[in-house]
Design an enzyme around this catalytic site. Structure first.
Site, PDB file in Angstrom:
ATOM      1  N   SER A 124      85.197  26.995  42.438  1.00 30.79           N
ATOM      2  CA  SER A 124      83.884  26.823  43.064  1.00 30.79           C
ATOM      3  C   SER A 124      83.864  25.500  43.811  1.00 30.79           C
ATOM      4  O   SER A 124      84.656  24.591  43.514  1.00 30.79           O
ATOM      5  CB  SER A 124      82.793  26.826  41.984  1.00 30.79           C
ATOM      6  OG  SER A 124      81.554  26.398  42.508  1.00 30.79           O
TER       7      SER A 124
ATOM      8  N   TYR B  20      78.984  23.728  34.014  1.00 26.76           N
ATOM      9  CA  TYR B  20      79.579  24.676  34.958  1.00 26.76           C
ATOM     10  C   TYR B  20      80.468  23.948  35.965  1.00 26.76           C
ATOM     11  O   TYR B  20      81.583  24.395  36.269  1.00 26.76           O
ATOM     12  CB  TYR B  20      78.475  25.442  35.680  1.00 26.76           C
ATOM     13  CG  TYR B  20      78.986  26.494  36.637  1.00 26.76           C
ATOM     14  CD1 TYR B  20      79.559  27.665  36.172  1.00 26.76           C
ATOM     15  CD2 TYR B  20      78.886  26.313  38.019  1.00 26.76           C
ATOM     16  CE1 TYR B  20      80.031  28.639  37.045  1.00 26.76           C
ATOM     17  CE2 TYR B  20      79.337  27.279  38.902  1.00 26.76           C
ATOM     18  CZ  TYR B  20      79.911  28.439  38.403  1.00 26.76           C
ATOM     19  OH  TYR B  20      80.378  29.394  39.282  1.00 26.76           O
TER      20      TYR B  20
END
Length: 282
Positions: free
Chosen positions: A165, A178
């Site tokens: 990501s 995250y």
């Protein structure tokens, strides 16, 4: 969507974890259109079955399997079933992952008084929630890789593609667990690329920027469908001025899995972010 790179995966067996989700269902469909037999793994078997059915109705070959990527035993069992049903795994896309509200702060910045306010600050983050997010993303990549990479050994031309990501490059506010977990995925991708380099297995990752999925939809739009303030900040920091579309990841996926076009590429994390990582804000 057509096969934009003419990547031919005929005869290959591709395994996609998290295949019931918005992005990974797109990956599965793209691989099937390129000729691969696709195993769709998801803890939500019903969602995976719906994607598999759509692929089969389009003329592809796909089967759905319930898989908890946090269970080593389950991953091994599913790997054995996939091999029995479709053949040994040639391609593994580790798409399972996600965030959890228990590992998310309410505010971007800490201000005096937040400790006593009715907000979830950094000091209120739940340890179990943080552990769950780390495990879902990191162990949820490691355990399926252990199960399926075993089938790749001694068979040159196999590929592993992880999903990192843009959080891995620069952490977003509010979601420390995250962001940290995706940074671990990028690092793990490089580690695996080196570890399997003598076995003929290439390992790469893509790092999507901002795409609307079931997991982040509530953060990006209110109940009436209007963009939230967070959406405004995201788009202001994305030079292309919009969210990505799931199909816009397809070219990168097909390229990295193409053993002719990308034969000397391993250990790479490819950003697909509309310029987000290039923009300094001024």
């Amino acid at each position: 969507m057509k096969n934009v790179l003419n990547t031919d995966l005929t005869g290959k067996v591709a395994v996609v974890t998290g295949a019931g989700g918005v992005l990974c269902s797109q990956f599965a469909a793209v691989l099937a259109r390129a000729g691969a037999k696709v195993a769709l793994l998801d803890i939500n078997e019903e969602a995976a079955r719906a994607v598999a059915q759509a692929i089969c109705e389009e003329g592809g070959t796909a089967r759905a399997y319930r898989c908890d990527v946090l269970s080593a035993e389950t991953c091994r069992q599913v790997a054995g079933q996939v091999q029995s049903d479709l053949g040994p795994c040639d391609i593994l896309i580790n798409g399972a992952g996600g965030n959890n509200p228990r590992a998310t702060t309410d505010k971007e910045y800490y201000f005096e008084g937040d400790l006593d306010a009715e907000v979830k600050s950094f000091f209120d983050l739940d340890a179990d929630g943080v552990s769950f997010v780390f495990n879902l993303n990191f162990l949820g990549t490691l355990l399926p890789t252990q199960a399926f990479a075993r089938q790749m050994l001694g068979r040159p031309g196999c590929n592993i593609l992880n999903i990192s990501s843009m959080n891995a490059f620069t952490p977003l506010t509010k979601i420390p667990a995250y962001s940290g977990a995706k940074a671990a995925i990028s690092n793990f991708t490089q580690w695996l690329a080196v570890h399997f380099s003598k076995a003929g297995i290439r390992v790469n990752a893509i790092a999507p920027g901002f795409f609307v999925t079931k997991q982040n939809e509530k953060l990006l739009f209110d109940d009436d469908g209007n963009p939230t303030p967070r959406t405004g900040k995201i788009l202001a920091a994305t030079p292309m001025g919009r969210f990505g579309k799931a199909e816009e990841l397809s070219g990168a996926v097909l390229f990295l899995l193409n053993n002719e076009a990308a034969s000397f590429i391993t250990g790479v994390v490819l950003p697909i972010d509309g310029g987000f990582s290039a923009y300094s804000g001024v």
